[in-house]
Design an enzyme around this catalytic site. Structure first.
Site, PDB file in Angstrom:
ATOM      1  N   LEU A 150       0.877  -1.172   0.000  1.00  0.00           N
ATOM      2  CA  LEU A 150       0.000   0.000   0.000  1.00  0.00           C
ATOM      3  C   LEU A 150       0.912   1.220   0.000  1.00  0.00           C
ATOM      4  O   LEU A 150       1.894   1.258   0.747  1.00  0.00           O
ATOM      5  CB  LEU A 150      -0.897   0.014   1.246  1.00  0.00           C
ATOM      6  CG  LEU A 150      -1.949  -1.091   1.367  1.00  0.00           C
ATOM      7  CD1 LEU A 150      -2.698  -0.956   2.689  1.00  0.00           C
ATOM      8  CD2 LEU A 150      -2.933  -1.059   0.204  1.00  0.00           C
ATOM      9  N   ASP A 151       0.608   2.203  -0.831  1.00  0.00           N
ATOM     10  CA  ASP A 151       1.480   3.367  -0.878  1.00  0.00           C
ATOM     11  C   ASP A 151       1.321   4.221   0.383  1.00  0.00           C
ATOM     12  O   ASP A 151       0.454   3.987   1.221  1.00  0.00           O
ATOM     13  CB  ASP A 151       1.242   4.173  -2.159  1.00  0.00           C
ATOM     14  CG  ASP A 151      -0.152   4.780  -2.243  1.00  0.00           C
ATOM     15  OD1 ASP A 151      -0.625   5.360  -1.247  1.00  0.00           O
ATOM     16  OD2 ASP A 151      -0.780   4.674  -3.314  1.00  0.00           O
ATOM     17  N   LYS A 152       2.156   5.222   0.478  1.00  0.00           N
ATOM     18  CA  LYS A 152       2.240   6.059   1.675  1.00  0.00           C
ATOM     19  C   LYS A 152       0.912   6.719   2.013  1.00  0.00           C
ATOM     20  O   LYS A 152       0.566   6.898   3.190  1.00  0.00           O
ATOM     21  CB  LYS A 152       3.316   7.129   1.464  1.00  0.00           C
ATOM     22  CG  LYS A 152       3.653   7.955   2.681  1.00  0.00           C
ATOM     23  CD  LYS A 152       4.821   8.881   2.369  1.00  0.00           C
ATOM     24  CE  LYS A 152       5.235   9.694   3.582  1.00  0.00           C
ATOM     25  NZ  LYS A 152       6.394  10.590   3.270  1.00  0.00           N
TER      26      LYS A 152
END
Length: 233
Positions: free
Chosen positions: A101-103
């Site tokens: 999952l991205d930031k």
């Protein structure tokens, strides 16, 4: 496996440090009896500093990832691994995230040290559904659900159409999207292709496994029943 090697592989310390821990009496059985380095005590009966041992190889962890953390150890700043006990970083084999999952995306994130299990979850053949809660910058137009479900949608710079995805409209600028594959920044790119912009994104479920009741930044070790939920069993 010798007790010293077991403890080192679980990340409690180096083999030398674990030899010292055993000599100091920090490793006992469930009744408080000190164990020796050659003890053949069952894993579930061993205590380190009066606490049960972490699970052996094959552990699967569910985290409710908060915003602001990244999944790659190559990235700068806060990492999802910072939210786990330090010893988990030292496990052999190492823990890896199952997908990323991205930031700026929160929600359900899995970790494991079991490569076979990892590949089973991410395999296109498994088609494990992943459910996302989406907030958008602009109101939905009304044709997004049909487009996403068509199986004909193409993303920029790709030559293979997306698998059909299910969109549930929750409000003018909110929706729930279920994917059956995992391409790079897929949810954001899908809505960008419709002329919209995702402002908030959270993954609420992987298969039938939900983060309900798990606070942001918290995690839990999954039981066999929990792991089966990932595959809808």
């Amino acid at each position: 496996m010798r007790l010293v090697k077991l403890l080192a592989n679980l990340g409690y310390g180096s083999r030398k440090e674990m030899q010292m821990a055993i000599r100091n009496g920090w490793v006992t059985d469930r009744d408080g009896n000190r164990l020796k380095a050659d003890a053949k005590t069952a894993h579930e009966d061993i205590r380190f500093d009066d606490e049960p041992l972490d699970p052996d190889q094959g552990v699967v962890i569910l985290m409710n990832k908060p915003l602001g953390y990244t999944c790659s150890t190559k990235d700068q700043g806060r990492l999802v691994y910072d939210l786990l006990p330090d010893r988990f970083r030292m496990r052999k084999p190492p823990l890896s995230t199952i997908g990323r999952l991205d930031k700026e995306t929160s929600g359900a994130l899995l970790f494991t040290d079991d490569g076979t299990f990892l590949h089973k979850v991410i395999s296109p053949k498994s088609e494990v559904p992943k459910v996302y809660e989406v907030t958008l910058d602009r109101p939905l137009k009304g044709d997004e659900a049909a487009l996403f479900a068509s199986g004909e949608m193409m993303l920029e710079s790709e030559d293979k159409p997306l698998k059909p995805a299910e969109l549930e409209v929750l409000g003018d600028t909110s929706a729930r999207l279920t994917l059956h594959e995992g391409r790079y920044h897929q949810v954001r790119r899908m809505f960008a292709a419709t002329g919209n912009h995702v402002t908030e994104l959270s993954r609420s479920r992987i298969g039938l496994l939900s983060v309900d009741g798990l606070e942001a930044g918290s995690w839990k070790i999954l039981s066999e029943e929990d792991k089966a939920l990932i595959f809808g069993v």
